[in-house]
Design an enzyme around this catalytic site. Structure first.
Site, short mmCIF file in Angstrom:
data_model
loop_
_atom_site.label_atom_id
_atom_site.label_comp_id
_atom_site.label_asym_id
_atom_site.label_seq_id
_atom_site.Cartn_x
_atom_site.Cartn_y
_atom_site.Cartn_z
N GLU A 73 1.59 -9.57 -16.17
CA GLU A 73 0.97 -9.34 -14.86
C GLU A 73 -0.43 -9.93 -14.87
O GLU A 73 -1.19 -9.71 -15.81
CB GLU A 73 0.92 -7.83 -14.57
N ASP A 122 7.45 -10.74 -5.68
CA ASP A 122 6.93 -11.09 -4.35
C ASP A 122 8.00 -11.86 -3.57
O ASP A 122 8.46 -12.90 -4.04
CB ASP A 122 5.67 -11.96 -4.49
N LYS A 126 8.10 -16.16 4.25
CA LYS A 126 8.04 -17.34 5.12
C LYS A 126 8.71 -18.53 4.43
O LYS A 126 8.51 -18.75 3.23
CB LYS A 126 6.59 -17.71 5.41
N ASP A 158 13.43 -5.16 -1.92
CA ASP A 158 13.71 -4.48 -0.65
C ASP A 158 13.67 -5.48 0.51
O ASP A 158 13.68 -5.09 1.66
CB ASP A 158 12.67 -3.38 -0.40
#
Ligand SMILES: C[S@@+](CC[C@H](N)C(=O)[O-])C[C@H]1O[C@@H](n2cnc3c(N)ncnc32)[C@H](O)[C@@H]1O
Length: 218
Positions: A73, A122, A126, A158
């Protein structure tokens, strides 16, 4: 050691928006103690990618005390929380990589991973940002050569857009992975694991149903 020959850039935030900034000197001191440096042939590893605040790494460390969790991360404020939780819970099987998972895959060509977790990557919804998505067939095929026999990959999302994209990626690498839970109508995380990350809670609060994909190396 972690210079990148891959073009994969990391997008998104490195620090939080809060005006109260954490002390980075203490962070780098603590990070140094728990930093992933190199693989040990005698150990088995779990790769936890995009750990945010580190809930999944703590969960995995407790569930698999005999394995080493590599938590990847770049979000510093998240890593600070993870380091605090490692110390608070006296956990000794988490190592952090403060950066891109691709750096880890560059330093070996051996099969070190028993399990891979990718929780709420992530979604980049778009179209113009689709290239930033982590889960692609190319990425899964790249991972394949670092995985031990029968290694399982757990992917949660999700985002309906990402679900479609992941399904397409799974289809493209059907010769490399078996989609273990494909016959289940309900791909619910809670049927498998009792874990709630920040992004899991966000999804539930917004009435979005997270899905879990389980792939097994062929
Ligand atoms: C939406 S957050 C999810 C955080 C956490 N897993 C959760 O469920 O709450 C996705 C995280 O993945 C990290 N990330 C994205 N691409 C990555 C990569 N290539 N290597 C390591 N981390 C990455 C981002 O910095 C971000 O913090």
């Amino acid at each position: 050691m972690f210079s990148s020959k891959y073009t994969n850039r990391l997008f998104g935030r490195t620090r939080g928006r809060s005006k109260k900034k954490n002390n980075l000197e203490n962070y780098y001191k603590a990070l140094d103690r728990y930093k992933f440096k190199k693989f040990n042939e005698k150990l088995e590893y779990i790769l936890d990618i995009g750990t945010g605040y580190g809930e999944t790494s703590v969960f995995l460390a407790k569930k698999f005390p005999e394995k080493v969790i590599i938590s990847c991360e770049k979000y510093v404020d998240g890593n600070i929380i993870l380091l605090k939780n490692i110390q608070k819970n006296s956990i000794n099987n988490i190592l952090l990589h403060n950066g891109n998972v691709y750096n880890i895959l560059e330093i070996t060509n051996k099969k070190f991973f028993r399990i891979v977790w990718i929780f709420f990557p992530d979604p980049w919804p778009k179209n113009k940002h689709a290239k930033r998505r982590l889960i692609t067939s190319e990425f899964l095929i790249k991972l394949h050569k670092f995985l031990k026999e029968n290694c399982e990959i757990y992917i949660a999302t999700d985002s309906t857009i990402y679900v479609r994209f992941i399904l397409n990626s799974i289809y493209k690498c059907k010769d490399y992975f078996l989609w273990v839970n494909q016959s289940e109508i309900n791909l619910s995380i809670k049927d498998y694991f009792d874990i709630e990350t920040k992004y899991y809670k966000k999804a539930i609060n917004s009435q979005r149903k997270p899905s879990l994909f389980i792939l097994r190396k062929l």
